[in-house]
Scaffold this motif. Structure first.
Motif, PDB file in Angstrom:
ATOM      1  N   HIS A 209     -16.776-104.620  34.658  1.00 51.85           N
ATOM      2  CA  HIS A 209     -16.659-104.352  36.083  1.00 51.85           C
ATOM      3  C   HIS A 209     -15.310-104.814  36.619  1.00 51.85           C
ATOM      4  O   HIS A 209     -14.886-105.948  36.359  1.00 51.85           O
ATOM      5  CB  HIS A 209     -17.770-105.061  36.850  1.00 51.85           C
ATOM      6  N   LEU A 210     -14.661-103.964  37.364  1.00 48.62           N
ATOM      7  CA  LEU A 210     -13.415-104.319  38.012  1.00 48.62           C
ATOM      8  C   LEU A 210     -13.670-105.436  39.028  1.00 48.62           C
ATOM      9  O   LEU A 210     -14.612-105.368  39.817  1.00 48.62           O
ATOM     10  CB  LEU A 210     -12.828-103.101  38.728  1.00 48.62           C
TER      11      LEU A 210
ATOM     12  N   PRO B 183      -7.595-107.324  42.406  1.00 47.65           N
ATOM     13  CA  PRO B 183      -7.886-106.966  41.019  1.00 47.65           C
ATOM     14  C   PRO B 183      -7.120-107.850  40.028  1.00 47.65           C
ATOM     15  O   PRO B 183      -6.221-108.601  40.425  1.00 47.65           O
ATOM     16  CB  PRO B 183      -7.395-105.520  40.925  1.00 47.65           C
TER      17      PRO B 183
ATOM     18  N   PRO C 123      -5.210-106.805  36.927  1.00 45.85           N
ATOM     19  CA  PRO C 123      -4.733-105.769  36.013  1.00 45.85           C
ATOM     20  C   PRO C 123      -4.490-106.268  34.597  1.00 45.85           C
ATOM     21  O   PRO C 123      -4.741-105.537  33.629  1.00 45.85           O
ATOM     22  CB  PRO C 123      -3.427-105.293  36.666  1.00 45.85           C
TER      23      PRO C 123
ATOM     24  N   HIS D 277      -8.135-106.877  32.904  1.00 45.32           N
ATOM     25  CA  HIS D 277      -8.956-105.665  32.924  1.00 45.32           C
ATOM     26  C   HIS D 277      -8.281-104.559  32.110  1.00 45.32           C
ATOM     27  O   HIS D 277      -8.940-103.828  31.368  1.00 45.32           O
ATOM     28  CB  HIS D 277      -9.199-105.192  34.361  1.00 45.32           C
TER      29      HIS D 277
ATOM     30  N   ASP E 212      -9.726-102.577  28.938  1.00 47.84           N
ATOM     31  CA  ASP E 212      -9.862-101.132  29.098  1.00 47.84           C
ATOM     32  C   ASP E 212      -9.126-100.359  28.010  1.00 47.84           C
ATOM     33  O   ASP E 212      -9.476 -99.205  27.710  1.00 47.84           O
ATOM     34  CB  ASP E 212      -9.337-100.732  30.483  1.00 47.84           C
TER      35      ASP E 212
END
Length: 295
Positions: A41-42, A58, A60, A63, A67
């Motif tokens: 989940h972001l 966020p 980055p 994540h 990702d």
């Protein structure tokens, strides 16, 4: 006499006192690839390469690192598995079935085994009341079955988490084994009717190894060492070698050759049964449990 462990889920069973376990074709070591297919989940802290930004929203850095696995890394990993004739035991977050249908299609085409790996690796499977957990587990199982065309037989919780009720609830839903208890080189029966524990690993695990500074060549040597010792141990009964992979780790470009070397080594061993965790559980059930052996 049954020896207790303080854990009601299983009894104490020293490996030196068990009947010899045999694998198909006289193999000594059953090898499976536990391929983690996860959705994060972001804005929620989770597995991170650098904790300094993990609480930012966020985030980055972390994540994006995670990702990378579903966008790029998994396709390198699939190519390597294909080259060496290996099917994955896919440890699937049910939310991944919604977000990454191309991965599901690739796995179905290759006849992967599909295991329930919770909803998302951003939330541990814990703190649930029994009826709430029953509802959550049913939703996970139903979503995976709908996406893959096959109901999962195995479970590994996000972060290897369970509640005290998880194995019994899984059995009610038709599952037959869990991977969470990484305490053996052979399957064994749980004190839940119909449920087994199948070996998994937090040691022969790319996420843990590379986070400790292990290099690619060292990774290959570790895989070889694991197999050689298990092969020697198997003089008294077959063993399981589980290789745990995360595409955002092993799927990095500079590590691809070392995964390929490790898989080439395993595939070339005449004493290895290249299989899935589903097939290990099924074989153990038919040859040990159904035969009424005491283990």
């Amino acid at each position: 006499m049954t020896e207790t462990t303080g854990n009601p889920l299983f009894d104490y069973s020293p490996i030196i006192e068990r009947p010899a376990l045999s694998w198909p074709g006289g193999a000594r070591v059953a090898v499976y690839i536990g391929l983690n297919i996860e959705h994060f989940h972001l804005g929620r802290p989770s597995t991170s390469i650098w904790p300094g930004t993990a609480d930012l929203v966020p985030d980055p850095l972390n994540h994006g690192w995670r990702d990378y696995g579903v966008r790029v890394g998994i396709w390198r990993t699939i190519d390597s598995l294909d080259r060496h004739g290996m099917r994955a035991s896919a440890l699937l977050n049910s939310e991944a079935a919604d977000h990454y249908p191309q991965i599901i299609t690739a796995g179905v085409e290759r006849d992967w085994a599909w295991l329930a790996h919770g909803q998302t690796n951003s939330i541990l499977h814990t703190g649930l009341e029994r009826e709430q957990e029953r509802h959550v587990l049913a939703g996970i199982v139903d979503k995976i079955a709908a996406a893959t065309g096959r109901g999962p037989q195995g479970w590994m919780g996000p972060g290897l988490t369970e509640t005290a009720n998880t194995p019994a609830l899984l059995a009610e839903l038709g599952l037959s084994y869990v991977l969470d208890w990484t305490n053996d080189d052979q399957p064994y029966r749980l004190n839940v009717p119909g449920m087994l524990s199948v070996p998994y690993t937090v040691e022969l695990n790319d996420l843990l190894l590379f986070s400790r500074g292990i290099t690619g060549p060292e990774f290959v040597r570790i895989v070889r060492d694991q197999h050689e010792q298990l092969r020697a141990d198997a003089r008294t009964g077959g063993r399981v070698l589980a290789l745990a992979l995360h595409p955002f780790v092993i799927g990095q470009a500079f590590r691809a050759r070392y995964l390929d070397e490790a898989l080439a080594y395993l595939a070339a061993q005449p004493d290895v049964w290249l299989t899935t965790s589903d097939e290990i559980a099924e074989h153990y059930r038919h040859t040990v449990v159904d035969a009424g052996q005491r283990v």
